[in-house]
Design an enzyme around this catalytic site. Structure first.
Site, PDB file in Angstrom:
ATOM      1  N   ASP A  67      53.896 -18.103 -56.464  1.00 48.83           N
ATOM      2  CA  ASP A  67      53.361 -18.788 -55.286  1.00 48.83           C
ATOM      3  C   ASP A  67      52.530 -17.774 -54.506  1.00 48.83           C
ATOM      4  OD1 ASP A  67      53.187 -20.501 -53.024  1.00 48.83           O
ATOM      5  OD2 ASP A  67      55.212 -21.258 -53.400  1.00 48.83           O
ATOM      6  N   ASP A  93      49.378 -21.730 -51.915  1.00 49.42           N
ATOM      7  CA  ASP A  93      49.861 -22.307 -50.668  1.00 49.42           C
ATOM      8  C   ASP A  93      48.660 -22.702 -49.794  1.00 49.42           C
ATOM      9  OD1 ASP A  93      52.417 -22.559 -49.030  1.00 49.42           O
ATOM     10  OD2 ASP A  93      51.172 -21.436 -47.626  1.00 49.42           O
ATOM     11  N   GLU A 127      48.166 -26.323 -53.391  1.00 46.67           N
ATOM     12  CA  GLU A 127      48.877 -27.211 -52.465  1.00 46.67           C
ATOM     13  C   GLU A 127      47.841 -27.736 -51.475  1.00 46.67           C
ATOM     14  OE1 GLU A 127      52.312 -27.309 -49.011  1.00 46.67           O
ATOM     15  OE2 GLU A 127      51.010 -25.592 -49.254  1.00 46.67           O
ATOM     16  N   HIS A 145      60.277 -28.173 -51.655  1.00 44.28           N
ATOM     17  CA  HIS A 145      61.046 -27.457 -50.639  1.00 44.28           C
ATOM     18  C   HIS A 145      60.635 -27.839 -49.213  1.00 44.28           C
ATOM     19  CE1 HIS A 145      57.294 -25.382 -50.971  1.00 44.28           C
ATOM     20  NE2 HIS A 145      57.552 -24.686 -49.889  1.00 44.28           N
ATOM     21  N   ASP A 146      59.734 -28.805 -49.073  1.00 39.92           N
ATOM     22  CA  ASP A 146      59.269 -29.193 -47.733  1.00 39.92           C
ATOM     23  C   ASP A 146      59.670 -30.614 -47.333  1.00 39.92           C
ATOM     24  OD1 ASP A 146      57.959 -26.758 -47.233  1.00 39.92           O
ATOM     25  OD2 ASP A 146      56.117 -27.438 -48.201  1.00 39.92           O
TER      26      ASP A 146
HETATM   27  C1  NOJ Z   1      53.286 -24.762 -47.218  1.00 40.34           C
HETATM   28  C2  NOJ Z   1      54.611 -24.380 -47.787  1.00 40.34           C
HETATM   29  O1  NOJ Z   1      54.959 -25.287 -48.789  1.00 40.34           O
HETATM   30  C3  NOJ Z   1      55.582 -24.351 -46.626  1.00 40.34           C
HETATM   31  O2  NOJ Z   1      56.916 -24.198 -47.059  1.00 40.34           O
HETATM   32  C4  NOJ Z   1      55.179 -23.241 -45.697  1.00 40.34           C
HETATM   33  O3  NOJ Z   1      55.994 -23.262 -44.557  1.00 40.34           O
HETATM   34  C5  NOJ Z   1      53.722 -23.410 -45.262  1.00 40.34           C
HETATM   35  N1  NOJ Z   1      52.848 -23.734 -46.342  1.00 40.34           N
HETATM   36  C6  NOJ Z   1      53.211 -22.126 -44.639  1.00 40.34           C
HETATM   37  O4  NOJ Z   1      53.007 -21.154 -45.625  1.00 40.34           O
END
Ligand code: NOJ
Length: 527
Positions: free
Chosen positions: A100, A196, A257, A317-318
């Site tokens: 990542d 990211d 992402e 994970h979000d």
């Molecule tokens: C996206 C990531 O998936 C998330 O977990 C993170 O907090 C933010 N970007 C900031 O890097």
């Protein structure tokens, strides 16, 4: 024979949140040797690649998404030697490794930022976004995006936490350093990169205010049109440069992402001279409904066109886990339908650790919340800790994740819901996922075959075929708790279809005649 296998197109990618997967040194936090110790498990499950959420040195303000050194491993997670060993052991088992890269921002403890903030004439001053006055740009995690810094009496921009200052991608030295991060990990044998929030890298050079958006959204961030702080045109040539770099190595891959994603936007960043893939996250927000998912699939296929390759995600994970969103209580029938779909569609499936055993989110009291946006927006939004709880390996204390108290509580259902129990139960979700992954390997039509819907999705059934050369597979997914009758014709006129998998033990499917599909049944037929 499956000689044309291309891992990132045909394989299944499994996301690991290193803090929560397996703790080898008893500090309550997962680590790289812990992951290495579970590679046999992953090989047995049948996945093709792992994506590791960040393990780099970091003050952990955003649990590793605040990086203070892009070319090392945080002692919490191990050493570079541990990483090399993880890659070697993964490769020995035919498992690829995706890392990542968090290149939109660094930690405020990164030496670059410490220098940048130290004086106005520091050579790295321009590596971040400094302004005399804030504009109206907001932080996603709450409050203004601009933080006052006393040392030099100026504001810096942070799209996320104030501990995560955004870098200035327009600075050629920053660009060079960041591209070198790809090289560093590619040289170490890494097979792919998850980028990211890549479409946030560039901001409009004049910093105009974003227009206001009508509505009652909780976050001020969502009450603006993000015309100037994301999706700037400079991203396209940068992606072309990144792709040229990756193409210097065999079979390297990049998945972006997409921040504030739509299918069209995600698709616009993909192509032979851009990203291999970008997430659109559509499935994370769909109801448990055949018609609803069909709509998402068609939109994605249309946006990508003939040449693009889809990908599908039900958990990460979000966001709340798939089982939390779709299951009723501890029953996994609906989760099987959702995962049955994920793993048989045309596109790369992403599985999130623990999804194969139907892990549910934990619920936390206010004082237990760790995630910064959860603390900021509580009680309206409780953050992302729920989907980050320790992996449930067995029924020993702390679920076999660690022998010390883990950084987040283990879900109380772990004594019944864990890997060990499900490996021994032929009807478990784990065994179902394992069976599906084996079928994908045995039948390339399930990997790269074309996709055609067989019925209108309205009546609660998704029915589609996947075809590659002579191989034709029919997938039936009943999203309802009623028996459904469907007719699927056989193109070759033969009426017997061989049932390769049925969650309800169905052994024969006579094509060309109406078939009864059980409530929440997943059936895969070789037609
Ligand atoms: C996206 C990531 O998936 C998330 O977990 C993170 O907090 C933010 N970007 C900031 O890097």
């Amino acid at each position: 024979m499956n000689n044309d296998f291309l891992w990132w197109r045909d394989g299944v990618i499994y996301q690991i949140y290193p803090r929560s997967f397996a703790d080898s040194n008893g500090d309550g936090i997962g680590d790289l040797p812990g992951i290495t110790g579970k590679l046999d498990y992953l090989a047995q499950l049948g996945i093709d690649a792992i994506w590791l959420s960040p393990f780099y040195p970091s003050p952990q303000a955003d649990f590793g998404y605040d990086v203070s050194d892009y070319k090392n491993v945080d002692p919490l997670f191990g050493t570079l030697a541990d990483f090399d060993q993880l890659v070697a052991e993964a490769h020995r088992r035919g498992i690829r490794v995706v890392v990542d890269l968090v290149l939109n921002h660094t930690s405020n403890q990164h030496p670059w930022f410490l220098e940048s903030r130290s004086s106005r004439d520091n050579p790295k001053r321009d590596w971040y976004l400094w302004r005399e006055k804030p504009n109206n740009w907001q932080s996603v995690f709450g409050g203004s995006g601009w933080e006052w810094d006393q040392t030099t009496g100026a504001y810096y921009f942070h799209m996320f936490l104030k501990e995560q200052p955004d870098v200035n991608w327009r600075n050629p030295q920053v660009r060079r350093e960041m591209l070198d991060v790809f090289r560093f990990w590619a040289e170490r044998g890494v097979d792919g990169f998850r980028l990211d929030v890549f479409n946030v890298y560039f901001k409009h050079p004049d910093f105009p205010n974003n227009p206001r958006k009508a509505g009652l959204a909780l976050r001020a961030f969502d009450r603006q049109w993000h015309l100037y702080d994301i999706d700037q045109p400079e991203m396209h040539p940068l992606l072309t440069e990144i792709r040229a770099l990756l193409d210097q190595y065999p079979q390297r891959y990049a998945v972006g992402e997409t921040f504030i994603a739509t299918p069209e936007k995600a698709a616009s960043y993909c192509g032979p001279d851009k990203l291999h893939a970008a997430f659109n996250f559509d499935f994370l927000f769909r109801k448990f409904s055949a018609a609803d998912f069909a709509e998402g699939i068609l939109k994605w296929e249309q946006a990508l066109g003939e040449s693009g390759w889809p990908n599908y995600v039900l958990s990460n994970h979000d966001q709340p886990r798939s089982a939390t969103r779709y299951a009723k209580g501890e029953d996994d029938a609906r989760v099987k339908v959702a995962l049955g779909m994920l793993l048989t569609l045309r596109g790369t499936p992403f599985l999130y650790y623990g999804e194969e055993i139907g892990m549910r989110d934990i619920t936390l009291k206010r004082h237990e919340i760790q995630d910064p946006p959860g603390k900021y927006y509580w009680p309206f939004y409780k953050g992302r800790d729920g989907c980050r709880s320790p992996m449930q390996w067995d029924d020993s204390p702390y679920a076999g994740f660690s022998n010390a108290k883990p950084w987040l509580p283990v879900h109380p259902n772990y004594t019944q819901r864990n890997v060990a129990v499900q490996q021994n139960d032929p009807h478990s979700l784990f065994r179902f996922v394992q069976q599906l992954l084996a079928l994908r390997k045995a039948y390339p039509a399930l990997q790269r075959g074309t996709l055609r819907f067989l019925l209108p999705p309205k009546p609660g059934i998704l029915a589609y075929e996947r075809t590659l050369n002579e191989q034709r597979m029919v997938v039936l997914l009943n999203f309802t708790e009623q028996v459904k009758t469907v007719g699927v014709s056989s193109p070759v006129g033969s009426s017997a279809g061989q049932v390769l998998l049925s969650t309800h033990g169905v052994q024969e499917s006579a094509l060309n005649r109406p078939m009864q599909v059980h409530p929440y049944e997943v059936r895969i037929i070789l037609a």
